[in-house]
Design a protein around this motif. Structure first.
Motif, PDB file in Angstrom:
ATOM      1  N   ILE A  94      35.410  33.183  33.861  1.00  0.00           N
ATOM      2  CA  ILE A  94      36.917  33.398  33.506  1.00  0.00           C
ATOM      3  C   ILE A  94      37.127  34.670  32.272  1.00  0.00           C
ATOM      4  O   ILE A  94      36.061  34.694  31.382  1.00  0.00           O
ATOM      5  N   SER A  95      37.831  35.573  33.133  1.00  0.00           N
ATOM      6  CA  SER A  95      37.688  36.984  31.807  1.00  0.00           C
ATOM      7  C   SER A  95      38.795  36.700  30.899  1.00  0.00           C
ATOM      8  O   SER A  95      38.611  37.367  29.556  1.00  0.00           O
ATOM      9  N   SER A  96      40.241  35.696  31.101  1.00  0.00           N
ATOM     10  CA  SER A  96      41.014  35.350  30.508  1.00  0.00           C
ATOM     11  C   SER A  96      42.035  33.933  30.309  1.00  0.00           C
ATOM     12  O   SER A  96      42.043  34.166  31.790  1.00  0.00           O
ATOM     13  N   VAL A  97      42.377  33.819  29.345  1.00  0.00           N
ATOM     14  CA  VAL A  97      43.012  32.195  29.554  1.00  0.00           C
ATOM     15  C   VAL A  97      44.620  32.757  29.079  1.00  0.00           C
ATOM     16  O   VAL A  97      44.248  32.996  27.283  1.00  0.00           O
ATOM     17  N   THR A 117      40.409  35.969  36.425  1.00  0.00           N
ATOM     18  CA  THR A 117      38.620  36.263  36.862  1.00  0.00           C
ATOM     19  C   THR A 117      38.735  37.936  37.533  1.00  0.00           C
ATOM     20  O   THR A 117      40.080  38.482  37.383  1.00  0.00           O
ATOM     21  N   ARG A 118      38.018  38.777  37.562  1.00  0.00           N
ATOM     22  CA  ARG A 118      38.249  39.836  38.004  1.00  0.00           C
ATOM     23  C   ARG A 118      38.317  39.760  39.399  1.00  0.00           C
ATOM     24  O   ARG A 118      38.151  40.909  39.695  1.00  0.00           O
ATOM     25  N   ALA A 119      38.245  39.144  40.064  1.00  0.00           N
ATOM     26  CA  ALA A 119      38.233  38.720  41.592  1.00  0.00           C
ATOM     27  C   ALA A 119      39.643  38.512  41.610  1.00  0.00           C
ATOM     28  O   ALA A 119      40.529  38.478  40.656  1.00  0.00           O
ATOM     29  N   GLY A 120      40.130  38.576  42.971  1.00  0.00           N
ATOM     30  CA  GLY A 120      41.725  38.621  42.437  1.00  0.00           C
ATOM     31  C   GLY A 120      42.436  39.548  43.671  1.00  0.00           C
ATOM     32  O   GLY A 120      41.889  41.045  43.132  1.00  0.00           O
ATOM     33  N   PHE A 121      43.955  40.029  43.200  1.00  0.00           N
ATOM     34  CA  PHE A 121      44.677  40.555  43.458  1.00  0.00           C
ATOM     35  C   PHE A 121      45.235  40.972  42.143  1.00  0.00           C
ATOM     36  O   PHE A 121      45.895  40.605  41.064  1.00  0.00           O
ATOM     37  N   PHE A 122      45.769  42.595  41.950  1.00  0.00           N
ATOM     38  CA  PHE A 122      46.416  42.834  40.619  1.00  0.00           C
ATOM     39  C   PHE A 122      47.666  41.326  40.714  1.00  0.00           C
ATOM     40  O   PHE A 122      48.998  41.785  40.880  1.00  0.00           O
ATOM     41  N   ASP A 123      48.175  41.211  38.757  1.00  0.00           N
ATOM     42  CA  ASP A 123      48.933  40.836  38.655  1.00  0.00           C
ATOM     43  C   ASP A 123      49.603  39.601  39.006  1.00  0.00           C
ATOM     44  O   ASP A 123      49.797  39.168  39.263  1.00  0.00           O
TER      45      ASP A 123
END
Length: 482
Positions: A94-97, A117-123
């Protein structure tokens, strides 16, 4: 397993709102203009109540089969009745909560939570749900928090003035709104004069001229100008409410920020997942020696009205101490700068535009004298931003550069009218490149382009670096210039 907040039943129910079409059809069929209509509707009201109850029941069932499970190593979100969907995110990834406490949800102790997390789509959030305060606290028990013993003592606390200045400088289109508004205010009057003169030659009937919709252009132009100014002012007020009460705490593992009056947001950021720190300025901030500190981290500052600010406006002379207080190396000495002969690469577009706009105006007005006032006004309105960009790009030429020291890299550059000082770990560089025009080749210069990690495109370009300096930079980055 924990259920989401009961208010989510309404959200799940909304997806079945289409069932209300049946009560609407029934009411349409029994509707008449006589007094018996109400009694006819009341006698069949059980059907409407049944449909509304069915909608709520379906929402309840979907809510009941959805839930959050917290294990020692991950958070798991489950939903679905027939087809079960399960999504799990390890806590270490987890990058941010982000927790959002909206004003209308506070009496119900409901918290909107998103994990990124650092995966997935932006925004887009990797996982989001609405839970009670108790469940949210259980989730945060598994996430690193700022330690009072390890916390950094000299973390600067943003003042009310810094938040106001930040809202002023970073409200949408500050200079553009003022400029466009002035264009419409003055341009509308000139357009009215030209249109009036043209229509007078075409027709002698003043009544028709006064009724012509073309003569409404000035009023429309003034209205558009007012709308632009009002839009910026609204953005300014919203930013003040959004970032008021700004608070930051941090240690070497975690950053914690909270802000907002109407909707209170708090972020827990994994310090190891920060892609880079970005010191942002515009020309006014540059001359007044003010700077705002932004960061790039998945989930932080995402959304239409969100800005990834870590420190609102601060004095540039204090920024080294402030950066060191949040765990960022504060040395800002620039090692590799653009060559002195590279100024033209920075200013050529606004310079050409500036010197050509009035000759074009004279040519047009020579063949179309009726439009002299309009073309003169347009020429002035183009000349002003051209001169502004000449100053911006000249300052960018003086201040741009690259430094590589230890395991860090610093890039100073300019994008449009904004100045950026980007500080990042060298391992965060995902791609680099050089570009060179034939004129730059003659002068022994090239442009350095760096791409850094991030959910969105993080591309930074420094122009007119000497070819030998570019070779040295890439060697320091363990690369080879081809």
């Amino acid at each position: 397993m924990y259920h989401e907040h009961p208010l989510r039943i309404l959200r799940y129910s909304v997806k079945n709102i289409w069932l209300l079409i049946f009560p609407l059809i029934r009411n349409f069929n029994i509707y008449t203009h006589n007094k018996e209509w109400f009694y006819n509707w009341l006698s069949g009201a059980w059907f409407d109540i049944l449909i509304i109850g069915l909608i709520l029941l379906i929402g309840y069932i979907r809510w009941y089969f959805a839930g959050i499970e917290i294990t020692e190593s991950s958070v798991i979100y489950k939903k679905g009745i027939i087809f079960r969907i399960q999504k799990a995110i390890p806590f270490v990834n987890i990058s941010s909560v982000t927790a959002i406490r909206k004003l209308h949800l506070r009496p119900f102790r409901a918290v909107n939570v998103r994990c990124d997390t650092r995966a997935g789509f932006f925004d887009t959030a990797d996982m989001k749900f609405m839970v009670s305060e108790d469940v949210y606290l259980r989730i945060t028990e598994k996430i690193p928090v700022v330690s009072n013993r390890e916390g950094m003592d000299s973390v600067p606390r943003p003042t009310i003035l810094s938040v106001i200045l930040f809202s002023f400088f970073f409200s949408s289109g500050l200079s553009g709104v003022i400029y466009i508004a002035a264009f419409f205010f003055q341009g509308g009057n000139i357009a009215r004069e030209i249109i009036t003169a043209s229509l007078s030659k075409i027709s002698e009937e003043s009544e028709k001229i006064s009724r012509s919709p073309l003569l409404k252009i000035p009023d429309t132009a003034v209205l558009i100008g007012i709308i632009f100014i009002a839009a910026w002012f609204l953005s300014f007020i919203i930013n003040i409410f959004t970032y008021s009460g700004f608070r930051i705490e941090c240690d070497h593992r975690c950053y914690y920020t909270s802000y907002g009056t109407i909707n209170r947001k708090e972020h827990r950021i994994n310090a190891g997942h920060i892609n880079y720190v970005n010191l942002r300025q515009n020309l006014i901030m540059k001359f007044s020696e003010a700077v705002a500190v932004h960061i790039s981290c998945a989930g932080y500052g995402t959304g239409k009205r969100s800005i990834p600010v870590l420190l609102p406006v601060r004095k540039e002379k204090n920024i080294r101490k402030d950066l060191e207080a949040i765990g960022v190396l504060g040395s800002l000495r620039t090692e590799f700068r653009p060559k002195k002969t590279g100024l033209w690469n920075y200013v050529w577009i606004p310079v050409i535009l500036s010197v050509s706009v009035f000759p074009v105006h004279l040519i047009i007005s020579h063949y179309f004298p009726l439009f002299y006032s309009l073309t003169f006004f347009v020429a002035i309105m183009i000349e002003i931003p051209s001169a502004w960009f000449i100053i911006v790009k000249s300052v960018a030429f003086i201040t741009s550069g690259i430094s590589v020291y230890d395991d860090k890299i610093m890039v100073k550059c300019c994008k449009w009218s904004g100045f950026h000082t980007v500080i990042s770990d060298r391992k965060k560089i995902v791609k680099f490149g050089t570009e060179q025009t034939i004129f730059q080749k003659i002068g022994g210069r090239c442009n350095i382009i760096l791409w850094l990690e991030g959910e969105e495109a993080s591309k930074f370009r420094v122009k007119s670096i000497g070819y030998n300096d570019a070779d040295s930079i890439l060697q320091l980055l363990d690369c080879k210039l081809i």
